[in-house]
Design a protein around this motif. Structure first.
Motif, PDB file in Angstrom:
ATOM      1  N   ARG A  31       0.844  -1.078   0.105  1.00  0.00           N
ATOM      2  CA  ARG A  31       0.081   0.051  -0.040  1.00  0.00           C
ATOM      3  C   ARG A  31       0.730   1.427  -0.053  1.00  0.00           C
ATOM      4  NH1 ARG A  31      -2.441   1.122   5.887  1.00  0.00           N
ATOM      5  NH2 ARG A  31      -0.630   0.678   7.334  1.00  0.00           N
ATOM      6  N   GLU A  32       0.387   2.434  -0.357  1.00  0.00           N
ATOM      7  CA  GLU A  32       1.010   3.693  -0.239  1.00  0.00           C
ATOM      8  C   GLU A  32       1.663   3.899   1.130  1.00  0.00           C
ATOM      9  OE1 GLU A  32      -1.182   7.006  -1.441  1.00  0.00           O
ATOM     10  OE2 GLU A  32      -1.184   6.355  -3.558  1.00  0.00           O
ATOM     11  N   PRO A  33       3.219   4.224   1.099  1.00  0.00           N
ATOM     12  CA  PRO A  33       3.701   4.489   2.387  1.00  0.00           C
ATOM     13  C   PRO A  33       2.976   5.857   2.991  1.00  0.00           C
ATOM     14  CG  PRO A  33       5.224   4.341   0.649  1.00  0.00           C
ATOM     15  CD  PRO A  33       3.874   4.156   0.087  1.00  0.00           C
ATOM     16  N   ALA A  34       2.849   6.031   4.226  1.00  0.00           N
ATOM     17  CA  ALA A  34       2.184   7.247   5.067  1.00  0.00           C
ATOM     18  C   ALA A  34       2.558   8.702   4.385  1.00  0.00           C
ATOM     19  CB  ALA A  34       2.564   7.148   6.540  1.00  0.00           C
ATOM     20  N   PRO A  35       3.879   8.829   4.126  1.00  0.00           N
ATOM     21  CA  PRO A  35       3.939  10.283   3.638  1.00  0.00           C
ATOM     22  C   PRO A  35       3.257  10.544   2.133  1.00  0.00           C
ATOM     23  CG  PRO A  35       6.115   9.219   4.386  1.00  0.00           C
ATOM     24  CD  PRO A  35       5.052   8.324   4.477  1.00  0.00           C
ATOM     25  N   MET A  36       2.810   9.574   1.587  1.00  0.00           N
ATOM     26  CA  MET A  36       2.144   9.955   0.388  1.00  0.00           C
ATOM     27  C   MET A  36       0.605  10.493   0.626  1.00  0.00           C
ATOM     28  SD  MET A  36       3.413   6.581  -2.077  1.00  0.00           S
ATOM     29  CE  MET A  36       2.483   7.250  -3.634  1.00  0.00           C
ATOM     30  N   GLY A  37       0.287  10.173   1.834  1.00  0.00           N
ATOM     31  CA  GLY A  37      -1.101  10.723   2.173  1.00  0.00           C
ATOM     32  C   GLY A  37      -1.161  11.792   2.903  1.00  0.00           C
ATOM     33  N   VAL A  38       0.083  12.524   3.334  1.00  0.00           N
ATOM     34  CA  VAL A  38      -0.060  13.890   3.924  1.00  0.00           C
ATOM     35  C   VAL A  38      -0.432  14.753   3.073  1.00  0.00           C
ATOM     36  CG1 VAL A  38       1.517  15.268   5.256  1.00  0.00           C
ATOM     37  CG2 VAL A  38       1.682  12.814   5.524  1.00  0.00           C
ATOM     38  N   ASP A  39      -1.190  15.843   3.752  1.00  0.00           N
ATOM     39  CA  ASP A  39      -1.541  17.203   3.172  1.00  0.00           C
ATOM     40  C   ASP A  39      -0.535  18.055   3.591  1.00  0.00           C
ATOM     41  OD1 ASP A  39      -2.272  19.510   2.338  1.00  0.00           O
ATOM     42  OD2 ASP A  39      -4.395  19.520   3.535  1.00  0.00           O
ATOM     43  N   TYR A  40       0.647  18.295   2.655  1.00  0.00           N
ATOM     44  CA  TYR A  40       1.760  19.089   2.926  1.00  0.00           C
ATOM     45  C   TYR A  40       1.433  20.808   3.154  1.00  0.00           C
ATOM     46  CZ  TYR A  40       4.309  14.922   2.964  1.00  0.00           C
ATOM     47  OH  TYR A  40       4.801  13.656   3.028  1.00  0.00           O
ATOM     48  N   ALA A  41       0.120  21.111   2.925  1.00  0.00           N
ATOM     49  CA  ALA A  41      -0.079  22.447   2.934  1.00  0.00           C
ATOM     50  C   ALA A  41      -0.197  22.903   4.670  1.00  0.00           C
ATOM     51  CB  ALA A  41      -1.586  22.586   2.511  1.00  0.00           C
ATOM     52  N   VAL A  42      -0.383  21.668   5.545  1.00  0.00           N
ATOM     53  CA  VAL A  42      -0.386  21.796   6.803  1.00  0.00           C
ATOM     54  C   VAL A  42       0.826  22.073   7.551  1.00  0.00           C
ATOM     55  CG1 VAL A  42      -1.134  20.795   9.143  1.00  0.00           C
ATOM     56  CG2 VAL A  42      -2.704  20.756   7.168  1.00  0.00           C
ATOM     57  N   PRO A  43       1.768  21.204   7.166  1.00  0.00           N
ATOM     58  CA  PRO A  43       3.137  21.592   7.897  1.00  0.00           C
ATOM     59  C   PRO A  43       3.959  22.713   7.125  1.00  0.00           C
ATOM     60  CG  PRO A  43       3.399  19.566   6.532  1.00  0.00           C
ATOM     61  CD  PRO A  43       1.833  19.930   6.525  1.00  0.00           C
ATOM     62  N   ASP A 131      14.329   0.944  17.956  1.00  0.00           N
ATOM     63  CA  ASP A 131      13.262   0.146  18.059  1.00  0.00           C
ATOM     64  C   ASP A 131      12.546  -0.332  16.723  1.00  0.00           C
ATOM     65  OD1 ASP A 131      11.002  -1.146  19.524  1.00  0.00           O
ATOM     66  OD2 ASP A 131      10.001   0.691  19.716  1.00  0.00           O
ATOM     67  N   ARG A 132      11.981  -1.523  16.823  1.00  0.00           N
ATOM     68  CA  ARG A 132      11.096  -1.795  15.593  1.00  0.00           C
ATOM     69  C   ARG A 132       9.563  -2.036  16.108  1.00  0.00           C
ATOM     70  NH1 ARG A 132      13.825  -4.775  10.878  1.00  0.00           N
ATOM     71  NH2 ARG A 132      16.160  -3.997  11.140  1.00  0.00           N
ATOM     72  N   ALA A 133       8.669  -1.492  15.503  1.00  0.00           N
ATOM     73  CA  ALA A 133       7.047  -1.598  16.034  1.00  0.00           C
ATOM     74  C   ALA A 133       6.201  -1.574  14.625  1.00  0.00           C
ATOM     75  CB  ALA A 133       6.986  -0.945  17.140  1.00  0.00           C
ATOM     76  N   THR A 134       5.225  -1.998  14.974  1.00  0.00           N
ATOM     77  CA  THR A 134       3.966  -1.903  13.770  1.00  0.00           C
ATOM     78  C   THR A 134       3.142  -0.734  14.482  1.00  0.00           C
ATOM     79  OG1 THR A 134       4.088  -4.202  13.250  1.00  0.00           O
ATOM     80  CG2 THR A 134       2.274  -3.105  12.583  1.00  0.00           C
ATOM     81  N   HIS A 135       3.101   0.355  13.648  1.00  0.00           N
ATOM     82  CA  HIS A 135       2.202   1.246  13.807  1.00  0.00           C
ATOM     83  C   HIS A 135       1.330   1.533  12.674  1.00  0.00           C
ATOM     84  CE1 HIS A 135       5.134   2.668  16.841  1.00  0.00           C
ATOM     85  NE2 HIS A 135       4.060   2.783  17.518  1.00  0.00           N
ATOM     86  N   HIS A 136      -0.009   1.754  13.069  1.00  0.00           N
ATOM     87  CA  HIS A 136      -0.899   1.923  11.728  1.00  0.00           C
ATOM     88  C   HIS A 136      -0.945   0.899  10.668  1.00  0.00           C
ATOM     89  CE1 HIS A 136      -2.096   5.734  14.298  1.00  0.00           C
ATOM     90  NE2 HIS A 136      -0.844   5.799  13.958  1.00  0.00           N
TER      91      HIS A 136
END
Length: 148
Positions: A31-43, A131-136
Motif C-alpha cells: 500500500r502507499e507509504p504514509a508520507p504519500m497521504g499527507v496534506d503538506y499544506a499543513v506543515p 526500536d522496531r514496531a508496527t504502527h497503523h
C-alpha cells in the motif's frame, strides 16, 4: 543548492516530489507509504517544512516536528535523479542544526522496514536503530542520533 523554508506556493511541488519518491515502495509494502497521504499544506503553513532548490526546482524536502526531548524528521524525500548528490545529507544536517537551535539533544526518525535502502543509509549518517514496531499497519524501524 539552496535550502529554504517551504512556502504555500511550493505545496503542489512537494506533494508531487513525495509521491514520486515513495511510489517505488508501494509494491514492497502493499500500500502507499504514509508520507504519500499527507496534506503538506499543513506543515508548510506551520513553518515545519523546508526544501532544497536546485536549478529552480525542488530537489528535496524535510518535514520536522519538535517533540519532548528530540526533533523528529517526520518526512524526508529527495527527487528522482537527485539521489546521490548530497540533498538528503544536507536535509539531515539541517535537522541537526535545527535540533541544536531548539536545545534538543537528538534527532529521531523512522522508516518502513521494507525500505531497505534506508536501513543502510541512516546508520551511515550516524543514526542508530532504537526500536522496531508496527504502527497503523506499517512495520517501522526507529532511529536516533545524538546531537553534540
Amino acid at each position: 543548492m539552496v535550502l529554504r523554508v517551504a512556502q504555500a506556493s511550493d505545496v503542489a511541488s512537494i506533494q508531487q516530489l513525495v509521491r514520486a519518491a515513495f511510489q517505488r515502495y508501494v509494491p514492497r509494502i502493499g500500500r502507499e507509504p504514509a508520507p504519500m497521504g499527507v496534506d503538506y499544506a499543513v506543515p508548510v503553513a506551520e513553518g515545519r517544512c523546508w526544501v532544497v532548490e536546485h536549478d529552480g526546482r525542488i530537489a528535496g524536502m524535510v518535514q520536522l516536528a519538535a517533540r519532548d526531548g528530540y526533533l523528529e524528521v517526520e518526512t524526508i524525500a529527495v527527487a528522482d535523479g537527485m539521489q546521490g548528490n548530497g540533498v538528503g545529507t544536507r536535509l539531515l544536517a539541517y535537522a541537526e542544526e535545527k535540533a541544536r537551535e531548539l536545545g534538543l539533544p537528538e534527532v529521531r526518525l523512522y522508516t518502513n522496514e521494507a525500505m531497505t535502502e534506508n536501513l543502510e543509509y541512516y546508520p551511515r549518517r550516524g543514526f542508530r536503530e532504537i526500536d522496531r514496531a508496527t504502527h497503523h499497519g506499517y512495520r517501522r524501524v526507529f532511529f536516533a542520533k545524538p546531537i553534540a
